[in-house]
Design a protein around this motif. Structure first.
Motif, PDB file in Angstrom:
ATOM      1  N   MET A 272       9.775  83.872  14.391  1.00 55.00           N
ATOM      2  CA  MET A 272       8.345  83.751  14.592  1.00 55.00           C
ATOM      3  C   MET A 272       7.891  84.332  15.929  1.00 55.00           C
ATOM      4  O   MET A 272       6.705  84.333  16.238  1.00 55.00           O
ATOM      5  N   GLY A 273       8.840  84.805  16.742  1.00 55.22           N
ATOM      6  CA  GLY A 273       8.488  85.409  18.016  1.00 55.22           C
ATOM      7  C   GLY A 273       8.072  84.429  19.089  1.00 55.22           C
ATOM      8  O   GLY A 273       7.476  84.818  20.095  1.00 55.22           O
ATOM      9  N   VAL A 274       8.373  83.139  18.904  1.00 60.60           N
ATOM     10  CA  VAL A 274       7.973  82.095  19.848  1.00 60.60           C
ATOM     11  C   VAL A 274       9.216  81.438  20.437  1.00 60.60           C
ATOM     12  O   VAL A 274      10.186  81.173  19.719  1.00 60.60           O
ATOM     13  N   ASP A 275       9.200  81.181  21.749  1.00 56.61           N
ATOM     14  CA  ASP A 275      10.326  80.496  22.400  1.00 56.61           C
ATOM     15  C   ASP A 275      10.628  79.182  21.684  1.00 56.61           C
ATOM     16  O   ASP A 275       9.712  78.492  21.222  1.00 56.61           O
ATOM     17  N   HIS A 276      11.915  78.843  21.636  1.00 54.01           N
ATOM     18  CA  HIS A 276      12.330  77.645  20.902  1.00 54.01           C
ATOM     19  C   HIS A 276      13.302  76.839  21.752  1.00 54.01           C
ATOM     20  O   HIS A 276      14.177  77.401  22.421  1.00 54.01           O
ATOM     21  N   ILE A 277      13.138  75.519  21.726  1.00 51.47           N
ATOM     22  CA  ILE A 277      14.028  74.631  22.475  1.00 51.47           C
ATOM     23  C   ILE A 277      14.869  73.817  21.503  1.00 51.47           C
ATOM     24  O   ILE A 277      14.339  73.182  20.593  1.00 51.47           O
ATOM     25  N   VAL A 278      16.180  73.831  21.726  1.00 50.40           N
ATOM     26  CA  VAL A 278      17.099  73.039  20.908  1.00 50.40           C
ATOM     27  C   VAL A 278      17.722  71.962  21.796  1.00 50.40           C
ATOM     28  O   VAL A 278      18.566  72.265  22.647  1.00 50.40           O
ATOM     29  N   PRO A 279      17.315  70.699  21.653  1.00 55.01           N
ATOM     30  CA  PRO A 279      17.979  69.624  22.392  1.00 55.01           C
ATOM     31  C   PRO A 279      19.426  69.516  21.901  1.00 55.01           C
ATOM     32  O   PRO A 279      19.680  69.540  20.697  1.00 55.01           O
ATOM     33  N   LEU A 280      20.350  69.396  22.824  1.00 54.00           N
ATOM     34  CA  LEU A 280      21.759  69.353  22.468  1.00 54.00           C
ATOM     35  C   LEU A 280      22.286  67.923  22.525  1.00 54.00           C
ATOM     36  O   LEU A 280      22.152  67.239  23.549  1.00 54.00           O
ATOM     37  N   SER A 281      22.873  67.490  21.430  1.00 48.50           N
ATOM     38  CA  SER A 281      23.468  66.154  21.386  1.00 48.50           C
ATOM     39  C   SER A 281      24.735  66.121  22.243  1.00 48.50           C
ATOM     40  O   SER A 281      25.234  67.165  22.693  1.00 48.50           O
ATOM     41  N   VAL A 282      25.250  64.935  22.446  1.00 50.85           N
ATOM     42  CA  VAL A 282      26.495  64.792  23.204  1.00 50.85           C
ATOM     43  C   VAL A 282      27.603  65.598  22.531  1.00 50.85           C
ATOM     44  O   VAL A 282      28.406  66.271  23.198  1.00 50.85           O
ATOM     45  N   GLN A 283      27.651  65.559  21.214  1.00 51.96           N
ATOM     46  CA  GLN A 283      28.687  66.288  20.477  1.00 51.96           C
ATOM     47  C   GLN A 283      28.535  67.795  20.649  1.00 51.96           C
ATOM     48  O   GLN A 283      29.528  68.516  20.820  1.00 51.96           O
ATOM     49  N   ALA A 284      27.291  68.272  20.624  1.00 45.05           N
ATOM     50  CA  ALA A 284      27.051  69.706  20.772  1.00 45.05           C
ATOM     51  C   ALA A 284      27.435  70.176  22.174  1.00 45.05           C
ATOM     52  O   ALA A 284      28.058  71.245  22.335  1.00 45.05           O
TER      53      ALA A 284
END
Length: 407
Positions: A272-284
């Motif tokens: 979509m051309g928009v910045d994206h934030i991925v919260p990372l779990s403890v496992q990730a």
């Protein structure tokens, strides 16, 4: 007297420095020199004596030279200098020869690169270089017709059974032609004439496992995977972050803050051309810390096994799934998104708008405005941790309680 073919063929240079001249009529004559035989036409324009070159014999025959003379005289009758017309035609031909489909397509790719993700740019370039340029790349784009694209490109792809890609290639060619129209190289997009000519393709969704018990079995298979460590890390992380496969494989360490447990993907890489934030779990975070020990010195989180200069191949995760016994009709790398979307909604009862945010889909507020990338971030972070914990339970084999059903 008019010239005849036999005379033109047999006449020889007789030694004159400027050559011998043999008239044919209408100002046209044959100039015979030691270097060859040349068709010329003398005329007057705006009171000045001028000479027009009509070609060289035998490449241009007597009959063809006369046709060119007659054309020049018609142009002259309209008050136009035939030498100017010839020069303009020569320039147009030179421009057409320079404006090949390959030249225009590469110019289009370069000037529109900032509008698409890096992975998309590479994919389009590869499609063009593999399926289009070898067949029509050297042709002047102004000479290409819809039938040329159909016969030389599309039918070849359909013969290989890649019908969906054939449709995508037409879309790409259309964009190249529209760019050529905008830059004044061609008059119209000829791919519009291909409508209805391609083999129809039924739209299908990416195969995905969405049953919790089958998901647990898949997770156990992933943790037992015996392939390369980079591939194993990508497999383990895929269900935890459920980003698009292209976003995962091109992940860069500069985008990831392990201390803050966040992965910020720039809009240039997003669909979509928009910045994206991925919260990372403890496992990730744990998976990424282990991976950092192996690839943290380079650019990519999951580099190519052959060279660290490029990201992992787009087929790596799918190939690993196939090697684990999961057919493409059962599970795909893209299927981790559908897995998360379905189970988080139907089993865990997570808020759909939070899930859609995390899938990087466009989500609007009650007033119809699109939320920004940080919307509901604390709540999404908690949701991602609950999701990772739930997946751990599925993998270990703990009892799975459908929360919505229980409620």
């Amino acid at each position: 007297m008019a010239l005849v073919d036999t005379f033109v063929r047999q006449v020889k240079h007789k030694g004159a420095e400027i050559g011998e001249r043999y008239a044919d009529g209408g100002g046209m004559y044959l100039r015979v020199k030691a270097a060859g035989k040349y068709w010329r036409m003398d005329y007057r324009f705006e009171g000045k004596a001028k000479t027009l070159a009509l070609g060289v014999y035998p490449e241009v025959t007597l009959a063809e030279a006369r046709q060119r003379r007659d054309k020049a005289r018609k142009i002259l009758a309209h008050g136009i200098d035939p030498s100017v017309v010839k020069r303009e035609e020569k320039t147009a031909k030179a421009e057409a020869a320079a404006n090949t489909f390959e030249a225009i397509s590469r110019d289009w790719l370069k000037n529109t690169a900032n509008k698409r993700a890096e992975v998309t740019q590479a994919k389009i370039t590869n499609w063009l270089e593999k399926d289009v340029l070898p067949y029509i790349g050297k042709w002047p784009i102004a000479t290409i017709k819809a039938k040329d694209i159909l016969d030389k490109v599309i039918r070849r792809m359909e013969a290989r059974g890649i019908h969906e890609s054939a449709h995508r290639i037409v879309q790409i060619c259309s964009q190249v032609f529209r760019y050529a129209v905008a830059t004044g190289v061609v008059e119209r997009d000829v791919t519009a004439d291909l409508r209805g000519a391609l083999v129809a393709v039924e739209k299908t969704n990416y195969a995905a496992i969405t049953d919790p018990l089958q998901t647990g079995a898949l997770l156990r298979a992933i943790h037992a995977y015996g392939g390369h460590r980079y591939t194993l890390a990508a497999l383990k992380l895929s269900p935890l972050v459920f980003v698009r496969p292209g976003e995962l494989r091109t992940a860069e360490w500069s985008e990831i803050d392990l201390d803050s447990a966040e992965w910020r993907i720039p809009g240039a890489k997003m669909k979509m051309g928009v910045d994206h934030i991925v919260p990372l779990s403890v496992q990730a975070v744990s998976i990424l810390r282990d991976q950092h020990a192996a690839t943290g010195h380079g650019r990519y989180v999951f580099p190519s096994i052959r060279t660290g200069e490029r990201p992992m191949s787009e087929n790596t995760v799918n190939a690993a799934l196939r090697g684990m016994g999961y057919a493409k009709e059962v599970m795909t790398a893209h299927g981790f998104r559908a897995m998360a979307r379905t189970i988080m909604d139907e089993v865990l009862g997570e808020r759909v708008d939070f899930i859609e945010h995390q899938l990087a889909h466009m989500v609007k507020d009650p007033n119809g405005r699109a939320y920004n990338r940080t919307a509901h971030l604390p709540a999404r972070r908690e949701m991602m941790q609950r999701w990772s914990d739930y997946l751990d339970k599925l993998r270990i084999g703990a009892d799975v309680i459908p929360l919505r059903a229980a409620a």
